[in-house]
Design a protein around this motif. Structure first.
Motif, PDB file in Angstrom:
ATOM      1  N   LYS A  23       0.827  -1.203   0.000  1.00 55.62           N
ATOM      2  CA  LYS A  23       0.000   0.000   0.000  1.00 55.62           C
ATOM      3  C   LYS A  23       0.869   1.264   0.000  1.00 55.62           C
ATOM      4  O   LYS A  23       0.607   2.214  -0.734  1.00 55.62           O
ATOM      5  CB  LYS A  23      -0.919  -0.006   1.217  1.00 55.62           C
ATOM      6  N   LEU A  24       1.920   1.276   0.829  1.00 59.02           N
ATOM      7  CA  LEU A  24       2.815   2.427   0.916  1.00 59.02           C
ATOM      8  C   LEU A  24       3.446   2.738  -0.434  1.00 59.02           C
ATOM      9  O   LEU A  24       3.407   3.877  -0.912  1.00 59.02           O
ATOM     10  CB  LEU A  24       3.910   2.172   1.958  1.00 59.02           C
ATOM     11  N   VAL A  25       4.021   1.713  -1.066  1.00 60.49           N
ATOM     12  CA  VAL A  25       4.705   1.932  -2.343  1.00 60.49           C
ATOM     13  C   VAL A  25       3.715   2.337  -3.433  1.00 60.49           C
ATOM     14  O   VAL A  25       3.976   3.254  -4.203  1.00 60.49           O
ATOM     15  CB  VAL A  25       5.508   0.677  -2.751  1.00 60.49           C
ATOM     16  N   GLU A  26       2.581   1.683  -3.474  1.00 65.41           N
ATOM     17  CA  GLU A  26       1.585   2.022  -4.494  1.00 65.41           C
ATOM     18  C   GLU A  26       1.078   3.458  -4.318  1.00 65.41           C
ATOM     19  O   GLU A  26       0.809   4.149  -5.293  1.00 65.41           O
ATOM     20  CB  GLU A  26       0.416   1.035  -4.464  1.00 65.41           C
ATOM     21  N   THR A  27       0.969   3.915  -3.071  1.00 69.56           N
ATOM     22  CA  THR A  27       0.489   5.269  -2.802  1.00 69.56           C
ATOM     23  C   THR A  27       1.560   6.309  -3.099  1.00 69.56           C
ATOM     24  O   THR A  27       1.283   7.341  -3.716  1.00 69.56           O
ATOM     25  CB  THR A  27       0.060   5.395  -1.316  1.00 69.56           C
ATOM     26  N   GLU A  28       2.784   6.050  -2.665  1.00 64.26           N
ATOM     27  CA  GLU A  28       3.856   7.044  -2.774  1.00 64.26           C
ATOM     28  C   GLU A  28       4.543   7.068  -4.130  1.00 64.26           C
ATOM     29  O   GLU A  28       5.208   8.037  -4.460  1.00 64.26           O
ATOM     30  CB  GLU A  28       4.912   6.798  -1.677  1.00 64.26           C
ATOM     31  N   MET A  29       4.405   6.011  -4.909  1.00 60.88           N
ATOM     32  CA  MET A  29       5.159   5.932  -6.169  1.00 60.88           C
ATOM     33  C   MET A  29       4.221   5.827  -7.376  1.00 60.88           C
ATOM     34  O   MET A  29       4.497   5.099  -8.325  1.00 60.88           O
ATOM     35  CB  MET A  29       6.124   4.752  -6.120  1.00 60.88           C
ATOM     36  N   VAL A  30       3.147   6.570  -7.325  1.00 61.90           N
ATOM     37  CA  VAL A  30       2.202   6.594  -8.450  1.00 61.90           C
ATOM     38  C   VAL A  30       2.949   7.075  -9.686  1.00 61.90           C
ATOM     39  O   VAL A  30       3.714   8.026  -9.631  1.00 61.90           O
ATOM     40  CB  VAL A  30       1.004   7.523  -8.121  1.00 61.90           C
ATOM     41  N   GLY A  31       2.739   6.388 -10.779  1.00 58.63           N
ATOM     42  CA  GLY A  31       3.375   6.801 -12.028  1.00 58.63           C
ATOM     43  C   GLY A  31       4.684   6.088 -12.315  1.00 58.63           C
ATOM     44  O   GLY A  31       5.206   6.199 -13.414  1.00 58.63           O
ATOM     45  N   GLU A  32       5.225   5.375 -11.349  1.00 59.60           N
ATOM     46  CA  GLU A  32       6.468   4.628 -11.578  1.00 59.60           C
ATOM     47  C   GLU A  32       6.141   3.310 -12.271  1.00 59.60           C
ATOM     48  O   GLU A  32       5.019   2.819 -12.212  1.00 59.60           O
ATOM     49  CB  GLU A  32       7.191   4.352 -10.253  1.00 59.60           C
ATOM     50  N   THR A  33       7.158   2.729 -12.877  1.00 53.64           N
ATOM     51  CA  THR A  33       6.948   1.452 -13.561  1.00 53.64           C
ATOM     52  C   THR A  33       6.761   0.343 -12.533  1.00 53.64           C
ATOM     53  O   THR A  33       7.158   0.478 -11.369  1.00 53.64           O
ATOM     54  CB  THR A  33       8.160   1.095 -14.447  1.00 53.64           C
ATOM     55  N   ASP A  34       6.162  -0.763 -12.986  1.00 53.08           N
ATOM     56  CA  ASP A  34       5.952  -1.909 -12.094  1.00 53.08           C
ATOM     57  C   ASP A  34       7.282  -2.453 -11.591  1.00 53.08           C
ATOM     58  O   ASP A  34       7.387  -2.865 -10.438  1.00 53.08           O
ATOM     59  CB  ASP A  34       5.182  -3.019 -12.821  1.00 53.08           C
ATOM     60  N   GLU A  35       8.314  -2.423 -12.433  1.00 52.80           N
ATOM     61  CA  GLU A  35       9.623  -2.927 -12.019  1.00 52.80           C
ATOM     62  C   GLU A  35      10.205  -2.085 -10.885  1.00 52.80           C
ATOM     63  O   GLU A  35      10.731  -2.614  -9.905  1.00 52.80           O
ATOM     64  CB  GLU A  35      10.583  -2.943 -13.212  1.00 52.80           C
ATOM     65  N   VAL A  36      10.090  -0.769 -11.005  1.00 54.85           N
ATOM     66  CA  VAL A  36      10.589   0.126  -9.956  1.00 54.85           C
ATOM     67  C   VAL A  36       9.833  -0.130  -8.658  1.00 54.85           C
ATOM     68  O   VAL A  36      10.422  -0.215  -7.578  1.00 54.85           O
ATOM     69  CB  VAL A  36      10.476   1.603 -10.390  1.00 54.85           C
ATOM     70  N   LYS A  37       8.525  -0.266  -8.769  1.00 55.00           N
ATOM     71  CA  LYS A  37       7.719  -0.528  -7.579  1.00 55.00           C
ATOM     72  C   LYS A  37       8.091  -1.864  -6.952  1.00 55.00           C
ATOM     73  O   LYS A  37       8.224  -1.959  -5.725  1.00 55.00           O
ATOM     74  CB  LYS A  37       6.225  -0.504  -7.929  1.00 55.00           C
TER      75      LYS A  37
END
Length: 134
Positions: A23-37
């Motif tokens: 949840k944290l990563v999905e919320t804070e890193m909107v717009g990043e690639t799936d690999e980065v996430k």
């Protein structure tokens, strides 16, 4: 492999991603690639596991010493982030200065060219309008 597991290309490493980290990563890193996430989630989970292992083994260290080391590590990481940010800002300032200097040189060259062109046109006009004498 589902989206909560991470697989390394060198050897297979499966990392269980907690719902909080997800949840944290999905919320804070909107717009990043799936690999980065994915890699960020794996990093956070590795840090959490390491911190838990260190906390569990803190029996040999005093709690205060452990907290001091953890704080120093956090400050070091945050300090490096600030240094990288400063480097980026300094690089941007250098690029802007260089662009401004190049702009001024270009304008100077254009003014010089304009002056030379005016002199050439004036000389051509005078030559054209003066009577031919032998």
């Amino acid at each position: 492999m589902n989206s909560n597991n991470i697989e390394s290309t060198e050897s297979i490493v499966i990392v269980k991603i907690s719902s909080e980290t997800d949840k944290l990563v999905e919320t804070e890193m909107v717009g990043e690639t799936d690999e980065v996430k994915r890699e960020t989630k794996a990093l956070i989970e590795a840090l959490k596991r390491r911190a838990q292992a260190e906390a569990d083994s803190a029996g040999t260290l005093t709690r205060e010493t452990y907290l001091k080391v953890v704080r120093q590590a956090r400050e070091l990481i945050e300090g490096r982030k600030l240094i990288q940010s400063d480097r980026l800002e300094n690089s941007w300032a250098v690029i802007q200065d260089e662009a401004e200097r190049n702009w001024h040189l270009l304008m100077k060259d254009l003014v010089d060219f304009n002056f030379r062109l005016q002199k050439a046109v004036k000389a051509a006009w005078e030559t054209f309008n003066n009577p031919y004498s032998c």
